[in-house]
Design an enzyme around this catalytic site. Structure first.
Site, PDB file in Angstrom:
ATOM      1  N   GLU A 189       0.907  -1.270   0.034  1.00  0.00           N
ATOM      2  CA  GLU A 189      -0.048   0.091   0.011  1.00  0.00           C
ATOM      3  C   GLU A 189       0.921   1.250  -0.183  1.00  0.00           C
ATOM      4  OE1 GLU A 189      -4.153  -1.565   2.160  1.00  0.00           O
ATOM      5  OE2 GLU A 189      -2.577  -0.457   3.361  1.00  0.00           O
ATOM      6  N   GLU A 225      -6.893  -7.442  -0.445  1.00  0.00           N
ATOM      7  CA  GLU A 225      -7.449  -7.278   0.938  1.00  0.00           C
ATOM      8  C   GLU A 225      -9.104  -7.008   0.839  1.00  0.00           C
ATOM      9  OE1 GLU A 225      -5.400  -4.807   3.646  1.00  0.00           O
ATOM     10  OE2 GLU A 225      -3.393  -5.431   3.274  1.00  0.00           O
TER      11      GLU A 225
END
Length: 778
Positions: free
Chosen positions: A185, A262
């Site tokens: 991320e 995710e």
């Protein structure tokens, strides 16, 4: 004839080799990125991954958790590699016992499960410092997650060690690893493609060359650092608009396999905030939407487990440390129990199996026991059991004294009389101030408390003690540069005079069993202050249990040498999960460090956890009783209308305006009800760039929903697109939120992110904006 014999022999040899490989469980395979799908051994494959973390599960329980994931309908396990767990001191690596991630992968392969490895080096995961080692901060000018030479040198060493453990477990070499992630991320941290490229190269050099490498980000920022030669995946939570999340990715790569790397099944808990839950039906509906579109996913978390010991992280802004329980409201509970959410998802995944196949039954859960209250304690007062002091003229953070975690004591003898305000720059994270052993007050970083009004003049010769507990380093955004203890200085402010205190003795109080067990424990009464407590208890049989800590103050617990985690009376977590595999028949030992002091020294073992008992005295919302914002006479700097759509919406003012206080006044919404909602908010400087949110504070919010979830106004700047501010349904428009930006800026506009659901619930329609140098009237 001879050539024919050779061909026959070669064929027989190949068949025998395949047979032997199959028998030994090392048959080689392939996993590739195909046209619109993943290919496992050349055939289309949808990844149904369960995110689980090996250090959050006791090693003897690994197999039961893996089997639970398989019985749920998952075909893959997804896991982070936690750098700071494996290299707790620079150059000293540990991949044994509960750290043996290669053994975890082999155990998954034993049960026919594939593995996706996410080696970081940064992982987030609500884990101490996002998985980065504390000792990196000993270098004062280190720049984490950048091409800082020292940082990159250490990353390479670490990744090579991971490669030694896992590279030969890639599917092409007979293992079960099918994908490896590069960084994590990073789009939420910065824009630095050369850095991400360098990490990619380091991952490859560590031996991960045989399976697809991928990078994950949010749909709003994945293009910031997207590399052409990596697979791109997207992270988002339950309820999100699936088509909208993948819209940009499909435009840029129309033939790529799609994957939500995710898919957030629940959420994590913070000390002093409500216990988080997420709706099961919404989660199941989102997974069905993805499976119907041939989209792969990883369910984060499928089993959260426990952040044992001192490994819990923190969010910032504003600083908020994580609870020890990482239950996450996941389908498999903290203790490994199957939940109603588990069976709802299992029923769905059963329908997507090939015809005739059935899921195996979930494994039997481990036994649970009650333990009679432990009440017979020996006590070792903290101030009477100090280690050898280290001397320093100036205050320094914990890392300077070669300490990574735990508590640190700063002590000085006053060289002159002092009075006024004691200012500590800064407390990281929870401090108690004593004068000659008497408690003067406590300071909590969560509340921005760095000053203490001295009750009277402290005389020359007074011993001033500042006991600081490190609650967990920030695991997200730039604040991961989070040094502990007191980071800068201590001064006394009296009128216009400021006097810095010098000449300190420093005592390191680490959280290791070897340290806490070596105290002078004596039978006695509880201490009104910081102390260690030790007791023994006997068991006829072992089993999982939950130690109830709700009569204790604040600290940490060790049982038979295992650090169970932190407790804090404010909740919402009141129990600590005690795995039965760490107990033994006969005598067991328990040690408690209580920095605040207990109201009652009793610890029973319960059969059920207490994760939702919040006892924080502070108000849940950002509005005092009877307080009402008065905007009459204030100047509107901008008025407009948002669109009813997902994704960031940018607003530019006609003219820039100087100010420190930003007010968004929501006048109406598109739903025709009373609810306003915002996921994230940025204020833009004169160059159109977001200003730092590090010092932001919510001054006022007219309405905040705290009944059905933790939807307070500070969610608009918590850097989490899955959380949001929402007003209650019985308070009518208009709705206002006022933010203190912490400094004065030349503001040119702002940008707003609505909630991610398809219907965009609560999206504001008409609004006005106010910006002032001083606070508004109430």
């Amino acid at each position: 004839m001879k050539k024919l014999q050779i061909k026959v022999f070669t064929a027989l040899f190949a068949v025998m080799a395949l047979f032997l490989a199959s028998c030994s469980g090392t048959q080689k395979g392939t996993f590739e990125v195909g046209k619109g799908t993943f290919l496992l051994n050349g055939k289309p494959f949808v990844v149904k991954a369960a995110e689980v973390h090996y250090p959050r599960i006791p090693q003897p329980y690994w197999e039961q958790r893996i089997l639970s994931c398989k019985a749920l309908g998952m075909n893959t396990l997804c896991l982070y590699v936690f750098w700071n767990l494996h290299e707790q001191q620079e150059g000293q690596f540990d991949f044994t016992g509960n750290n043996d991630l290669a053994a975890f992968c082999r155990l998954a392969q034993k049960h026919g499960m594939y593995v996706i490895v996410r080696p970081g080096p940064y992982v987030c995961a609500e884990w101490e410092m996002g998985g980065l080692p504390w000792w990196l901060l000993k270098k004062e000018d280190v720049q984490l997650r950048s091409q800082d030479p020292y940082y990159m040198e250490r990353v390479k060493i670490f990744m090579n060690e991971v490669g030694k453990q896992l590279a030969d477990l890639q599917i092409t070499r007979g293992g079960n690893i099918i994908m490896v992630q590069v960084e994590n991320e990073f789009g939420s941290y910065g824009i630095d493609k050369p850095y991400v490229s360098a990490i990619r190269d380091i991952v490859k050099e560590a031996g991960f060359t045989d399976v697809p490498l991928f990078q994950c980000d949010w749909s709003s920022n994945f293009t910031n650092n997207a590399l052409d030669d990596l697979l791109w995946t997207v992270n988002f939570g339950t309820g999100a608009n699936i088509d909208e999340q993948f819209k940009k990715l499909k435009e840029l790569r129309p033939e790529t396999p799609l994957m939500c790397s995710e898919f957030w099944s629940g959420w994590f808990d913070h000390w002093g905030r409500k216990h988080e839950t997420r709706d099961a039906a919404t989660m199941v509906s989102g997974i069905k939407d993805m499976l119907d579109r041939n989209i792969s996913f990883s369910l984060y978390m499928t089993h959260g487990g426990t952040t044992f010991g001192w490994w819990g992280g923190a969010n910032n802004p504003s600083y908020s440390a994580m609870c020890s329980s990482y239950d996450y409201d996941a389908p498999i509970s903290e203790a490994g129990w199957t939940t109603p959410k588990y069976f709802q998802l299992r029923d769905l995944l059963q329908r997507y199996l090939p015809a005739g196949e059935k899921l195996p039954e979930p494994p039997v859960p481990f036994p649970v026991i009650e333990i009679h209250a432990i009440t017979d304690w020996s006590v070792a007062p903290l101030f009477e059991n100090l280690p050898e002091a280290k001397e320093t003229e100036d205050i320094k953070p914990m890392e300077y004294f070669d300490q990574g975690w735990g508590t640190i004591l700063y002590s000085t003898v006053l060289k002159e009389n002092i009075s006024g305000v004691l200012h500590i720059d800064e407390v990281h994270d929870w401090a108690q101030v004593f004068a000659d052993g008497k408690l003067l007050g406590r300071l909590d970083r969560r509340k921005g408390e760095f000053e203490l009004k001295l009750p009277s003049t402290l005389k020359k010769g007074t011993r001033l003690d500042i006991l600081v507990e490190a609650m967990g380093r920030v695991n997200f955004d730039k604040s991961i540069h989070d040094r502990k203890g007191i980071t800068n200085k201590v001064e006394v402010i009296s009128g216009k005079k400021s006097t810095e205190l010098k000449g300190w003795n420093v005592y390191n109080l680490p959280p290791f069993y070897e340290f806490v067990s070596a105290k002078d424990y004596k039978k006695g009464e509880p201490v009104d202050g910081p102390a260690y407590y030790r007791a023994t208890f006997n068991l006829e049989k072992t089993g999982d249990t939950f130690f109830n800590m709700n009569t204790w103050g604040k600290g940490m617990v060790w049982v038979n040498g295992h650090a169970l985690g932190r407790f804090w009376e404010i909740g919402p977590q009141q129990t600590l999960y005690m795995p039965g595999c760490w107990l033994k028949e006969g005598e067991n030992e328990i040690i408690v460090l209580d920095l605040k002091g207990p109201s009652e020294t009793s610890i029973p073992g319960l059969k059920e956890p207490i994760l939702d008992m919040l006892r924080e005295n502070a108000p849940e919302t950002h509005r005092e009783n009877g307080q009402n914002l008065n905007l009459s006479g204030e100047t509107v700097v901008h008025k407009g209308t948002f669109t009813q759509s997902n994704g960031w919406q940018n607003v530019k003012f006609a003219n820039t305006v100087n100010g420190r206080y930003f007010c968004l006044n929501a006048i109406s919404n598109y739903d025709g009800n009373n609810i306003a909602s915002i996921a994230e908010l940025d204020v833009l400087d004169k160059n159109g760039k977001p200003v730092s949110r590090e010092k932001w504070k919510i001054v006022y919010a007219d309405s905040e929903e705290t009944r059905s979830g933790n939807r307070t106004a500070d969610k608009v700047y918590d850097l989490q697109e899955s959380t949001f501010w929402q007003t209650v349904d019985n308070t009518s428009f208009p709705h206002q939120i006022v933010i203190d930006l912490g400094d004065t800026y030349e503001v040119s506009g702002f940008r707003m992110l609505p909630r991610a659901e398809k219907e965009v619930p609560g999206v504001i329609k008409d609004y006005t904006v106010y910006v002032k140098g001083t606070n508004f009237k109430y």
